[in-house]
Write an enzyme that holds these catalytic residues in place. Structure first.
Site, PDB file in Angstrom:
ATOM      1  N   SER A   1     -81.210  47.942 -23.806  1.00  0.00           N
ATOM      2  CA  SER A   1     -82.543  48.550 -23.671  1.00  0.00           C
ATOM      3  C   SER A   1     -82.385  49.954 -23.101  1.00  0.00           C
ATOM      4  O   SER A   1     -81.437  50.219 -22.354  1.00  0.00           O
ATOM      5  CB  SER A   1     -83.395  47.725 -22.697  1.00  0.00           C
ATOM      6  OG  SER A   1     -84.575  48.436 -22.364  1.00  0.00           O
TER       7      SER A   1
ATOM      8  N   TYR B   1     -84.162  43.814 -14.379  1.00  0.00           N
ATOM      9  CA  TYR B   1     -83.965  43.878 -15.840  1.00  0.00           C
ATOM     10  C   TYR B   1     -83.142  45.125 -16.177  1.00  0.00           C
ATOM     11  O   TYR B   1     -82.192  45.065 -16.959  1.00  0.00           O
ATOM     12  CB  TYR B   1     -85.332  43.908 -16.520  1.00  0.00           C
ATOM     13  CG  TYR B   1     -85.315  44.091 -18.018  1.00  0.00           C
ATOM     14  CD1 TYR B   1     -84.928  43.050 -18.862  1.00  0.00           C
ATOM     15  CD2 TYR B   1     -85.707  45.297 -18.590  1.00  0.00           C
ATOM     16  CE1 TYR B   1     -84.927  43.213 -20.244  1.00  0.00           C
ATOM     17  CE2 TYR B   1     -85.714  45.469 -19.966  1.00  0.00           C
ATOM     18  CZ  TYR B   1     -85.328  44.432 -20.790  1.00  0.00           C
ATOM     19  OH  TYR B   1     -85.333  44.606 -22.162  1.00  0.00           O
TER      20      TYR B   1
HETATM   21  P1  NDP Z   1     -89.392  38.604 -27.796  1.00  0.00           P
HETATM   22  O1  NDP Z   1     -89.988  38.043 -26.553  1.00  0.00           O
HETATM   23  O2  NDP Z   1     -90.243  38.782 -28.992  1.00  0.00           O
HETATM   24  O3  NDP Z   1     -88.115  37.752 -28.200  1.00  0.00           O
HETATM   25  C1  NDP Z   1     -87.199  37.320 -27.218  1.00  0.00           C
HETATM   26  C2  NDP Z   1     -86.373  36.200 -27.789  1.00  0.00           C
HETATM   27  O4  NDP Z   1     -85.460  35.754 -26.767  1.00  0.00           O
HETATM   28  C3  NDP Z   1     -87.232  35.014 -28.190  1.00  0.00           C
HETATM   29  O5  NDP Z   1     -86.769  34.489 -29.411  1.00  0.00           O
HETATM   30  C4  NDP Z   1     -87.014  34.018 -27.053  1.00  0.00           C
HETATM   31  O6  NDP Z   1     -87.082  32.696 -27.542  1.00  0.00           O
HETATM   32  C5  NDP Z   1     -85.560  34.338 -26.672  1.00  0.00           C
HETATM   33  N1  NDP Z   1     -85.241  33.846 -25.334  1.00  0.00           N
HETATM   34  C6  NDP Z   1     -85.737  34.254 -24.142  1.00  0.00           C
HETATM   35  N2  NDP Z   1     -85.215  33.510 -23.143  1.00  0.00           N
HETATM   36  C7  NDP Z   1     -84.374  32.616 -23.722  1.00  0.00           C
HETATM   37  C8  NDP Z   1     -83.551  31.567 -23.234  1.00  0.00           C
HETATM   38  N3  NDP Z   1     -83.445  31.283 -21.936  1.00  0.00           N
HETATM   39  N4  NDP Z   1     -82.827  30.829 -24.128  1.00  0.00           N
HETATM   40  C9  NDP Z   1     -82.915  31.094 -25.449  1.00  0.00           C
HETATM   41  N5  NDP Z   1     -83.669  32.069 -25.985  1.00  0.00           N
HETATM   42  C10 NDP Z   1     -84.385  32.808 -25.124  1.00  0.00           C
HETATM   43  O7  NDP Z   1     -88.764  40.008 -27.360  1.00  0.00           O
HETATM   44  P2  NDP Z   1     -87.902  41.103 -28.164  1.00  0.00           P
HETATM   45  O8  NDP Z   1     -87.716  40.718 -29.553  1.00  0.00           O
HETATM   46  O9  NDP Z   1     -88.499  42.397 -27.856  1.00  0.00           O
HETATM   47  O10 NDP Z   1     -86.533  40.993 -27.353  1.00  0.00           O
HETATM   48  C11 NDP Z   1     -85.257  40.987 -28.000  1.00  0.00           C
HETATM   49  C12 NDP Z   1     -84.290  41.834 -27.198  1.00  0.00           C
HETATM   50  O11 NDP Z   1     -84.713  43.198 -27.242  1.00  0.00           O
HETATM   51  C13 NDP Z   1     -84.196  41.458 -25.723  1.00  0.00           C
HETATM   52  O12 NDP Z   1     -82.851  41.468 -25.321  1.00  0.00           O
HETATM   53  C14 NDP Z   1     -84.967  42.571 -25.022  1.00  0.00           C
HETATM   54  O13 NDP Z   1     -84.499  42.781 -23.722  1.00  0.00           O
HETATM   55  C15 NDP Z   1     -84.652  43.742 -25.943  1.00  0.00           C
HETATM   56  N6  NDP Z   1     -85.570  44.879 -25.835  1.00  0.00           N
HETATM   57  C16 NDP Z   1     -86.889  44.781 -26.226  1.00  0.00           C
HETATM   58  C17 NDP Z   1     -87.729  45.874 -26.108  1.00  0.00           C
HETATM   59  C18 NDP Z   1     -89.169  45.847 -26.521  1.00  0.00           C
HETATM   60  O14 NDP Z   1     -89.892  46.814 -26.246  1.00  0.00           O
HETATM   61  N7  NDP Z   1     -89.625  44.812 -27.173  1.00  0.00           N
HETATM   62  C19 NDP Z   1     -87.240  47.158 -25.569  1.00  0.00           C
HETATM   63  C20 NDP Z   1     -85.864  47.158 -25.216  1.00  0.00           C
HETATM   64  C21 NDP Z   1     -85.066  46.057 -25.348  1.00  0.00           C
HETATM   65  P3  NDP Z   1     -87.834  31.464 -26.828  1.00  0.00           P
HETATM   66  O15 NDP Z   1     -89.013  32.008 -26.096  1.00  0.00           O
HETATM   67  O16 NDP Z   1     -88.163  30.582 -27.984  1.00  0.00           O
HETATM   68  O17 NDP Z   1     -86.796  30.873 -25.930  1.00  0.00           O
END
Ligand code: NDP
Length: 296
Positions: free
Chosen positions: A165, A179
């Site tokens: 990020s 984070y």
């Molecule tokens: P979402 O919340 O849409 O997706 C996050 C995903 O991570 C979900 O599929 C969720 O699945 C999964 N997840 C979270 N915790 C767990 C866990 N303990 N075990 C298994 N799966 C888990 O967010 P994003 O798509 O935005 O996030 C994807 C990546 O991008 C992350 O690493 C985030 O830090 C990064 N990011 C996002 C930004 C943004 O603005 N959106 C900016 C910068 C970085 P479930 O809930 O089903 O477990």
């Protein structure tokens, strides 16, 4: 000297019809939503066998159906409900992928979240429990998955793509400091593992997104409308996003596929590609015209 890891032949062939990830197997953590879901769809449409995963069975099923609806065969999909922060969940991901597809070529460490303090505390007042949970998901799970998948990637000379990020860049993040700490450490882990693993032919790179419209904000306990509200604000202020547009999951997923495609990105080792509409290039004071200030 011929370099067998760097085969440019098919990327130069305009008549190539074979999907570019045909025969490759990809594990994408956090593919029940957002960026991971989009990457899973693109990989599957481009011929890969894909293991999709997340804790939420309902949302994971939505990803599965989306991919099947796009014309991908069930035989190319492995859907696993698992918590990636648990050893059992990680083992299940690796084992079920090998059982179904035989090999692992690409690991996308995408699962991540900002974990809010239940008491509403911010900054230095956030609890140590939140610190542990945040690092466990955004850093430790990546380290553990990398260790578990490494022997299989050594066999296939595979690729790892970590999702970091812009919060990990060297700028203050008082609201989400744990984070930001986790993502900064992840960037260092990407650099260090890249050099450690390239001796086995494994490439490690990363993507650092800026604001992207996903479930990220909702996962912090905010209502459905919160993502739109945040995106509307940020994309209408040039000091937040100079491109004046919030990112979409596909913007990041396309970079993940680029970094996973050795024919296109083989010479990139241990880097993080920032995709943020220009956000990290702007200092607050530079977002305003010096001349306009002086003239007024
Ligand atoms: P979402 O919340 O849409 O997706 C996050 C995903 O991570 C979900 O599929 C969720 O699945 C999964 N997840 C979270 N915790 C767990 C866990 N303990 N075990 C298994 N799966 C888990 O967010 P994003 O798509 O935005 O996030 C994807 C990546 O991008 C992350 O690493 C985030 O830090 C990064 N990011 C996002 C930004 C943004 O603005 N959106 C900016 C910068 C970085 P479930 O809930 O089903 O477990």
């Amino acid at each position: 000297m011929e370099d067998t890891n760097r085969d440019f032949s098919s990327s130069q062939n305009p008549f190539q019809t074979m999907p570019r990830f045909s025969g490759k197997t990809v594990i994408i953590t956090g593919s029940s939503n957002g960026i991971g879901r989009s990457a899973a769809l693109l990989f599957a449409q481009d011929g890969a066998n894909v293991t999709i995963t997340g804790r939420n069975a309902e949302r994971l099923e939505e990803t599965r159906k989306l991919i099947l609806k796009s014309g991908v065969s069930e035989s190319h999909l492995n859907s696993v409900v698992a918590d990636v922060t648990t050893s059992g969940g990680q083992d299940l991901l690796v084992k079920s992928t090998l059982d179904k597809f035989g090999k692992i070529h690409i690991l996308v460490n995408n699962a991540g979240a900002g974990i809010p303090d239940a008491t509403g505390a911010t900054g230095t007042d956030q609890s140590i429990d939140v610190y542990h949970k945040t690092l466990q998901l955004n850093l430790q799970a990546v380290i553990e998955m990398t260790k578990k998948v490494k022997p299989h990637l050594m066999e296939t000379k595979g690729e790892i793509i970590n999702i970091s990020s812009v919060a990990g860049q060297p700028r203050a993040q008082p609201d989400f400091m744990y984070y930001a700490i986790a993502k900064a450490a992840l960037d260092q882990y990407t650099r260090s593992t890249a050099i450690d693993l390239i001796q086995y032919g494994i490439r490690v790179n990363s993507v650092s997104p800026g604001l992207v419209a996903t479930g990220f904000v909702n996962a912090m306990g905010m209502p459905d409308a919160a993502t739109q509200k945040l995106c509307d604000f940020m994309s209408s202020h040039k000091e937040c996003i100079p491109a004046l547009v919030a990112g979409q999951p596909e913007d990041i997923a396309n970079i993940i596929l680029f970094l996973a495609d050795r024919k296109l990105s083989s010479y990139i080792i241990g880097q993080s590609i920032i995709a943020d509409g220009g956000s990290t290039l702007v200092m607050g004071m530079q977002a305003h015209s010096f001349l306009d200030i002086l003239k007024s």
